[in-house]
Motif scaffolding. Structure first.
Motif, PDB file in Angstrom:
ATOM      1  N   PRO A 163       1.923   5.530  -1.898  1.00 50.09           N
ATOM      2  CA  PRO A 163       0.510   5.163  -1.884  1.00 50.09           C
ATOM      3  C   PRO A 163       0.245   3.912  -1.039  1.00 50.09           C
ATOM      4  CG  PRO A 163       1.247   5.602  -4.126  1.00 50.09           C
ATOM      5  CD  PRO A 163       2.478   5.539  -3.277  1.00 50.09           C
ATOM      6  N   GLU A 164      -0.945   3.844  -0.495  1.00 51.68           N
ATOM      7  CA  GLU A 164      -1.318   2.693   0.341  1.00 51.68           C
ATOM      8  C   GLU A 164      -1.714   1.480  -0.521  1.00 51.68           C
ATOM      9  OE1 GLU A 164      -4.511   3.741   2.971  1.00 51.68           O
ATOM     10  OE2 GLU A 164      -4.324   1.926   4.197  1.00 51.68           O
ATOM     11  N   HIS A 165      -2.405   1.749  -1.615  1.00 51.60           N
ATOM     12  CA  HIS A 165      -2.924   0.655  -2.458  1.00 51.60           C
ATOM     13  C   HIS A 165      -2.479   0.823  -3.922  1.00 51.60           C
ATOM     14  CE1 HIS A 165      -5.840   0.302   0.861  1.00 51.60           C
ATOM     15  NE2 HIS A 165      -6.159   1.562   0.645  1.00 51.60           N
ATOM     16  N   TRP A 166      -2.258  -0.305  -4.555  1.00 47.84           N
ATOM     17  CA  TRP A 166      -1.894  -0.320  -5.986  1.00 47.84           C
ATOM     18  C   TRP A 166      -2.721  -1.388  -6.700  1.00 47.84           C
ATOM     19  CZ3 TRP A 166       1.825   2.835  -8.264  1.00 47.84           C
ATOM     20  CH2 TRP A 166       2.667   3.544  -7.379  1.00 47.84           C
ATOM     21  N   GLU A 167      -3.227  -1.012  -7.850  1.00 46.37           N
ATOM     22  CA  GLU A 167      -4.017  -1.964  -8.643  1.00 46.37           C
ATOM     23  C   GLU A 167      -3.604  -1.793 -10.100  1.00 46.37           C
ATOM     24  OE1 GLU A 167      -8.432  -2.634  -7.588  1.00 46.37           O
ATOM     25  OE2 GLU A 167      -8.405  -1.278  -9.312  1.00 46.37           O
ATOM     26  N   SER A 188      -3.143   4.047  -8.236  1.00 41.36           N
ATOM     27  CA  SER A 188      -2.753   3.925  -6.835  1.00 41.36           C
ATOM     28  C   SER A 188      -3.589   4.913  -6.048  1.00 41.36           C
ATOM     29  CB  SER A 188      -1.264   4.236  -6.670  1.00 41.36           C
ATOM     30  OG  SER A 188      -1.007   5.586  -6.976  1.00 41.36           O
ATOM     31  N   TRP A 189      -3.868   4.587  -4.782  1.00 39.49           N
ATOM     32  CA  TRP A 189      -4.619   5.515  -3.943  1.00 39.49           C
ATOM     33  C   TRP A 189      -4.318   5.265  -2.477  1.00 39.49           C
ATOM     34  CZ3 TRP A 189      -6.390   1.038  -5.919  1.00 39.49           C
ATOM     35  CH2 TRP A 189      -7.198   0.216  -5.131  1.00 39.49           C
ATOM     36  N   GLY A 204      11.880   2.639   0.608  1.00 32.99           N
ATOM     37  CA  GLY A 204      10.916   1.639   0.146  1.00 32.99           C
ATOM     38  C   GLY A 204      10.321   1.942  -1.224  1.00 32.99           C
ATOM     39  N   ILE A 205      10.673   3.069  -1.791  1.00 32.14           N
ATOM     40  CA  ILE A 205      10.383   3.522  -3.165  1.00 32.14           C
ATOM     41  C   ILE A 205       8.890   3.749  -3.437  1.00 32.14           C
ATOM     42  CG2 ILE A 205      11.062   3.272  -5.601  1.00 32.14           C
ATOM     43  CD1 ILE A 205      13.383   2.902  -3.488  1.00 32.14           C
ATOM     44  N   ALA A 206       8.117   2.686  -3.492  1.00 29.99           N
ATOM     45  CA  ALA A 206       6.682   2.859  -3.769  1.00 29.99           C
ATOM     46  C   ALA A 206       5.855   1.955  -2.852  1.00 29.99           C
ATOM     47  CB  ALA A 206       6.371   2.593  -5.233  1.00 29.99           C
ATOM     48  N   GLY A 207       6.396   1.685  -1.672  1.00 32.77           N
ATOM     49  CA  GLY A 207       5.638   0.943  -0.662  1.00 32.77           C
ATOM     50  C   GLY A 207       5.265  -0.455  -1.100  1.00 32.77           C
TER      51      GLY A 207
END
Ligand code: NAD
Length: 336
Positions: free
Chosen positions: A220-224, A208-209, A177-180
């Motif tokens: 990471p779970e979140h990306w902004e 990301s965090w 999935g590379i980077a979720g």
């Protein structure tokens, strides 16, 4: 005559959306399957009247070259496997539709594109929203400047994941999935930002965090992120498997153009400064495949070519680089 499509990878999306869509398409039909799960074969053969000679596994895929009933292979596996299967299908002389996101890296995408060119076959991405009336209205309004120039963009595609088994396991796996969420959902944000901006981004800052460390040990779970366009105009993006979000909002000179929810298979709601968008529900995947088959039959350029998929992966990699370095990533010149 309807073109024959073979689905490669019989998971959730193939089973619940693409198979049913292929029952409705006027210029295409489901003519074959390629699967690693022998137990799925009888159900699919029965449901879609697929002859034994049009059933393949990942070892026998090359034999599809001799199958005159199959014109197109539709790749619907986890992201990291798209390139290998797309290239093998193209080399077997078939056109390819590849699910989003196209592949892990721009280099993978370039290999896919080159193989398609070498074999004179068409390579297209499963970007279904290019056939959704709400998104088409947004694209058109920006192109015609119906509500003036755009000033800022805000896109978000996120959904809290609680079951990490079954078809979510590969999504939080770095290799597959590379980077979720950035790949799986963020690609919709990148798409929406770019068809809202109608130009390429110049640079990006990102972070990301992760809150649930155990479940998100690999990606990471979140990306902004924030893409910057000409004139310093910004497009904010958010993709996450931990929070919720589902919109595209474009602030234009004459007011807000927005779709929320934006990215589902239906249920879109949208508005412009002229009022609510009032469109009938469509079967996106049916219209998408019909449009993609039409591009193959007519020889006219696809609305969603491999090059567009590669461009989006370039943007996604830029977001990853910016998040890793903590600095702005400057984009080079985009080929598409
Ligand atoms: P899924 O896990 O339900 O299906 C994936 C399929 O790939 C399964 O049948 C699985 O057996 C097969 N597979 C082959 N090799 C595999 C391997 N090494 N590891 C794991 N699985 C393997 O996932 P899905 O939701 O159907 O997603 C498949 C693809 O479709 C992805 O690229 C995804 O991004 C895309 N997708 C697109 C949309 C859209 O709206 N366009 C929606 C959902 C999924």
């Amino acid at each position: 005559k309807k073109l024959g499509v073979a689905l490669l990878g019989l998971g959730d999306y193939a089973t619940k959306q693409l198979g049913p869509a292929l029952k409705k398409t006027g210029n295409a039909r489901l003519a074959g399957i390629i699967t690693g799960s022998a137990d799925k074969v009888p159900t699919w053969q029965k449901e879609y009247e697929i002859p034994d000679g049009s059933v393949y596994d990942y070892q026998t895929l090359e034999k599809i070259a001799d199958n005159k009933d199959i014109d197109i292979v539709y790749v619907v596996t986890p992201t990291a496997l798209h390139a290998e299967y797309a290239i093998r299908a193209l080399e077997a002389g078939k056109h390819v539709i590849c699910e989003k996101p196209m592949a892990p890296t721009p280099e993978d995408c370039a290999r896919m594109i080159k193989t398609a060119a070498d074999k004179s076959r068409t390579l297209q991405i499963g970007y279904r929203l290019h056939w959704d009336p709400f998104h088409l209205k947004l694209m058109e309004a920006i192109k015609t400047k119906e509500f003036g120039e755009w000033k800022s963009i805000d896109v978000s595609d996120a959904g809290r994941m609680n079951d990490f088994t079954r078809h979510n396991a590969w999504r939080v796996d770095k290799e597959l999935g590379i980077a979720g969420a950035l790949y799986d959902l963020g690609v919709y944000c990148v798409q929406a930002a770019l068809y809202s901006a109608q130009e390429h981004p110049l640079k990006v800052t990102a972070k990301s965090w992760t809150e649930r460390e155990k479940e998100f040990s690999e990606v990471p779970e979140h990306w902004e992120w924030e893409l910057e366009f000409s004139g310093g105009r910004k497009a904010k993006g958010f993709a996450s498997y931990g929070k919720n979000g589902n919109h595209v909002k474009v602030e234009a000179e004459k007011g807000l153009i927005q779709i929320e929810p934006a990215y589902g298979y239906g249920g879109q709601k949208g508005s412009t400064p002229a009022g609510a968008m009032d469109f009938q529900h469509v079967f996106q995947q049916q219209l998408q495949i019909e449009g993609q088959v039409e591009a193959i039959l007519s020889g006219k350029p696809s609305k969603v070519p491999g090059e567009m998929g590669q461009r989006d992966i370039e943007v996604i990699r830029g977001i990853m680089e910016a998040a890793e370095s903590g600095k702005a990533h400057e984009f080079g010149k985009f080929a598409y």
